[in-house]
Design an enzyme around this catalytic site. Structure first.
Site, PDB file in Angstrom:
ATOM      1  N   LYS A  43       6.972  -6.416  16.474  1.00  0.00           N
ATOM      2  CA  LYS A  43       6.309  -5.176  16.012  1.00  0.00           C
ATOM      3  C   LYS A  43       5.520  -4.549  17.162  1.00  0.00           C
ATOM      4  O   LYS A  43       5.564  -3.329  17.374  1.00  0.00           O
ATOM      5  CB  LYS A  43       5.394  -5.473  14.819  1.00  0.00           C
ATOM      6  CG  LYS A  43       4.566  -4.272  14.307  1.00  0.00           C
ATOM      7  CD  LYS A  43       5.403  -3.221  13.603  1.00  0.00           C
ATOM      8  CE  LYS A  43       4.636  -1.920  13.355  1.00  0.00           C
ATOM      9  NZ  LYS A  43       3.811  -1.908  12.147  1.00  0.00           N
ATOM     10  N   LYS A  49      -4.685   1.493  16.970  1.00  0.00           N
ATOM     11  CA  LYS A  49      -4.919   0.102  16.570  1.00  0.00           C
ATOM     12  C   LYS A  49      -3.764  -0.796  17.004  1.00  0.00           C
ATOM     13  O   LYS A  49      -3.969  -1.887  17.555  1.00  0.00           O
ATOM     14  CB  LYS A  49      -5.094   0.030  15.051  1.00  0.00           C
ATOM     15  CG  LYS A  49      -5.386  -1.355  14.532  1.00  0.00           C
ATOM     16  CD  LYS A  49      -4.779  -1.603  13.153  1.00  0.00           C
ATOM     17  CE  LYS A  49      -3.355  -2.068  13.240  1.00  0.00           C
ATOM     18  NZ  LYS A  49      -2.734  -2.464  11.978  1.00  0.00           N
TER      19      LYS A  49
END
Lengths: 296, 296
Positions: free
Chosen positions: A172, A240
């Site tokens: 990811k 983030k």
């Protein structure tokens, strides 16, 4: 086969995911700080719970879908956390995007109680969550992956076992690095072209037909030109995700020079009030920088 | 319709392009410092010339295909340069990748002598030059573009009129920016993944199926994993192209922060002896940086 699934985190992503699991015939125990999605899912037959520990105590499979690493850390390790309720044989799947190091830590803590843990972050956004077309990147033991597969199949389409504990989060992070650099590349190319007076539509047309072709140009090129930065995927979330990528780069000693620059770009997106814009809004920031300053 | 074409620059790209023009039925006058490709083309019927000025004097259309801006500047503006031979009605097409500012300057100088000028850089590399499948990005007047189109059709496939003088070079610079940032993104993603112990094949598979999909992953992903950096497109040339992009960013006041970083990466490719590697060899450089230093 009906499974009792504890689902923690009913936000933009978690809420439609929980709904899809109910529609697939599973029994759900749900928990969220916000009473509204809990009420909605209760109306669909889900059972509300009071703490993460009690969710885990009564479930065969626990799923968390939370915004960031500290949220997952708290929900797992706090006094009334998931870990307190995990029993031998429970399967815990964290589908949040968090640091790979946290994923490894949770897997070890779960194993100490005889529970299997998977990290299974997703891509595909709110639309993917609603339509059950998410891509799911899974890290952990093969046996746990096989057990999770039928459940994950109710949530997404492209479900890949990437490797051992943390591998889902690593892949990811890799994905978010490449998407970020691609957006930055499109934004710099369009900024140069527009400042030089070239029709940006030609740039999208030519670049999209050659080696520079990419998913960002394809799905967002025209909208970027039109300065349409409605999300999509919000800049504060990509910020983030790049923090996670840089932390992983520190932990695994991988040099990430351009990711470092784009991390600073997304920081500036948030500082300049663009955190809720789509991540392609990097173009908007560059355009502001490119505007000549008025002398007083 | 046979046209007399002057062709200057018979290197890796120019030589097969000149061959394709002869095969399309045109009469060629050729010039190169290297006698070998001149001899080959003469054997195919081309007529060798002694100076750029004499090429231009005897041609209806002049094409240059040279390595860099200084080469084009010399061939055009020197005492025996193309400019000395341009007559009213001559069409001059520079297909080299040079700075957009130089392209604007040449167009103005040509116009002062009644000649039409186009900047028409290409992408698609040696294979595209040989198979006549180049993408051609054209800047200049519409009438000149229409005149050039049948000739360019013998050299490439995707031929786009991008705008006025210099626009072809601008779009080429935009292309090289996006390709460079995409390669850097793939290289950083793979470096992080490999350092974290994840199978890089999984990374290529997952990223290639989602929003991170791109021409680089598609055509070079597997070769990058196999550390096969045979060119393809050489790093020293991409370094040159990013120098052009940064110079254009200065001239047109466009901020290009990540292009700046990747320009430094390609500089280091050349410094470290990797200039002849394919531009995807950025991965090789990052891998070297990622290798733990042995203590003495």
């Amino acid at each position: 086969m009906e499974t009792t699934i504890g689902f923690i985190g009913l936000g933009i992503m978690g809420r439609p995911m929980a709904r899809n699991l109910i529609q697939a015939g599973h029994r759900l125990i749900v928990l969220d700080r916000n009473p509204e999605p809990v009420a909605e899912l209760a109306a669909l037959g889900a059972e509300p719970a009071a703490t993460p520990a009690s969710v885990a105590e009564h479930a065969e499979v626990v799923i968390t879908m939370l915004p960031d690493s500290p949220d997952v850390e708290a929900v797992v390790f706090d006094a009334q956390g998931v870990l307190m309720g995990l029993r031998p044989g429970t399967l815990y799947i964290d589908m949040s995007t968090v640091s790979p190091m946290l994923a490894e830590r949770i897997t070890a803590a779960g194993a100490a109680q005889g529970a299997a843990v998977l990290d299974a972050p997703v891509s595909g956004g709110q639309v993917g969550a609603e339509k059950a077309t998410l891509s799911i990147m899974v890290g952990g033991e093969e046996s746990a992956f096989q057990r999770a597969l039928p459940l994950l199949g109710a949530l997404g389409k492209n479900i890949v076992h990437c490797g051992g504990p943390g591998a889902g989060q690593i892949v990811k992070a890799c994905n978010q690095i490449l998407v970020a650099l691609t957006i930055q590349g499109v934004a710099e190319a369009l900024t140069l072209g527009m400042k030089a007076g070239v029709d940006p539509g030609k740039i999208v047309q030519v670049l999209g037909a050659g080696l520079a072709r990419c998913g960002i140009l394809e799905t967002r090129g025209e909208r970027m030109i039109a300065a349409d930065f409605a999300p999509g995927f919000r800049s504060r979330l990509h910020y983030k995700d790049l923090r996670i990528a840089l932390a992983a780069g520190q932990a695994y000693e991988a040099p990430l020079p351009a990711t470092g620059i784009v991390h600073e770009m997304f920081k500036q997106m948030v500082i300049s009030g663009r955190g809720e814009l789509d991540h392609t809004g990097l173009l908007d920031l560059l355009q502001e920088w490119a505007r000549p300053t008025q002398s007083a």
